[in-house]
Design an enzyme around this catalytic site. Structure first.
Site, short mmCIF file in Angstrom:
data_model
loop_
_atom_site.label_atom_id
_atom_site.label_comp_id
_atom_site.label_asym_id
_atom_site.label_seq_id
_atom_site.Cartn_x
_atom_site.Cartn_y
_atom_site.Cartn_z
CB THR A 13 -0.92 -0.02 1.30
OG1 THR A 13 -0.10 -0.05 2.34
CG2 THR A 13 -1.88 -1.25 1.12
CB THR A 16 2.98 5.79 -6.29
OG1 THR A 16 2.60 6.74 -5.26
CG2 THR A 16 1.38 5.14 -6.48
N GLY A 18 8.85 6.41 -2.58
CA GLY A 18 9.42 6.09 -1.41
C GLY A 18 9.88 4.93 -0.81
N GLY A 20 7.66 2.68 0.05
CA GLY A 20 6.66 1.55 -0.53
C GLY A 20 7.22 1.12 -1.92
CB SER A 136 7.99 5.25 12.55
OG SER A 136 8.78 6.46 12.96
CE1 TYR A 149 4.22 8.87 10.77
CE2 TYR A 149 6.15 9.48 12.31
CZ TYR A 149 5.67 8.67 11.35
OH TYR A 149 6.34 7.72 10.49
#
Length: 258
Positions: A13, A16, A18, A20, A136, A149
């Site tokens: 997911t 597109t 980075g 991922g 993270s 975050y």
């Protein structure tokens, strides 16, 4: 050591760009049939063009329940699901309203939860599967500039651990990955002001790490490929005894032994 994912289907997911995209490329190079995901047709098609090969794309917003349901109708089965989709936005705690918190919760946590609820049962029936959550180092080192975050990323670690317990004995593993600062497109955007002063991206990244992550032993951001290498390993049969773990690719930033 050879990682062979031939015959496996994989969803990444938010892939597109980075981390991922790097994970998707690594999985494809290992032989998996990969599905790229992004919110816009243009970004998905551009990513497929860069990736090449037999990968296919799904332009669907998986930060919503409706989007996850739409994907499930089109793609009823995956052997590997990498929950990489995530957002971050530096906002002081007292300026972060409910909308900021809810947006991070829906995208960073609920997306992966919904995909797990849909795809884990099928993996268990087939006796093999891999579910990964991109958390993270901020899950443990909550950043004061974006507490919302950090909290969402702590939830990802807890969700992965709980799901690993739920899938015990099925042949399905569930793990989380904890990257530290990584030179993705999102981080590059965040460092634009420093780069405007004449620094390269690598120099600005290293300065950011030294200033904001002083416990880093690497003393520089990781590359997206360095994070992807961990994901590809965990998605493989070679990681069959690793489940319920939070694996760090943080350059030693988290300052405790675990």
């Amino acid at each position: 050591m050879k990682i062979d994912l031939s015959g496996k289907t994989a969803l990444v997911t938010g892939s597109t760009a980075g981390i991922g995209f790097a994970i998707a490329r690594g999985l494809q190079e290992a032989g998996a049939a990969v599905v790229i995901n992004g919110r816009s047709t243009a970004s998905v098609e551009a990513a497929l063009g860069r990736l090449g090969g037999p990968a296919r794309g799904r332009a669907i917003d998986l930060g919503t329940a409706e989007g996850v349901d739409a994907l499930a109708a089109l793609e009823p089965r995956f052997d590997i699901v990498v929950n990489n989709l995530g957002i971050f936005e530096p906002v002081d705690f007292f300026a972060a309203d409910d909308a900021v918190w809810d947006r991070h919760w829906q995208v960073n946590v609920m997306s992966g939860m919904r995909l797990a609820r849909i795809y884990l049962p099928g993996m268990a029936e087939r006796g093999w599967g891999r579910m990964l959550f991109l958390s993270s180092e901020s899950a443990f080192n909550i950043p004061v500039e974006m507490i919302h975050y950090g909290v969402s990323k702590t939830a990802d670690v807890a969700l992965a651990r709980g799901l690993a317990k739920r899938m015990a004995g099925t042949g399905v593993t569930v793990n989380s990955i904890l990257p530290g600062p990584t030179l993705s497109e999102g981080v590059a955007e965040m460092l634009k002001a420093e780069m405007a002063g004449g620094k390269t991206l690598e120099e600005a990244g290293a300065d950011f790490v030294r200033t904001h992550r002083p416990t880093s032993l690497l003393r520089r951001p990781a590359s997206v490929e360095e994070v992807a290498n961990m994901a590809v390993y965990l998605a493989s049969p070679l990681a069959s005894a690793t489940t319920g773990a939070a694996l760090r690719v943080d350059g030693g930033t988290i300052d405790f032994i675990s």
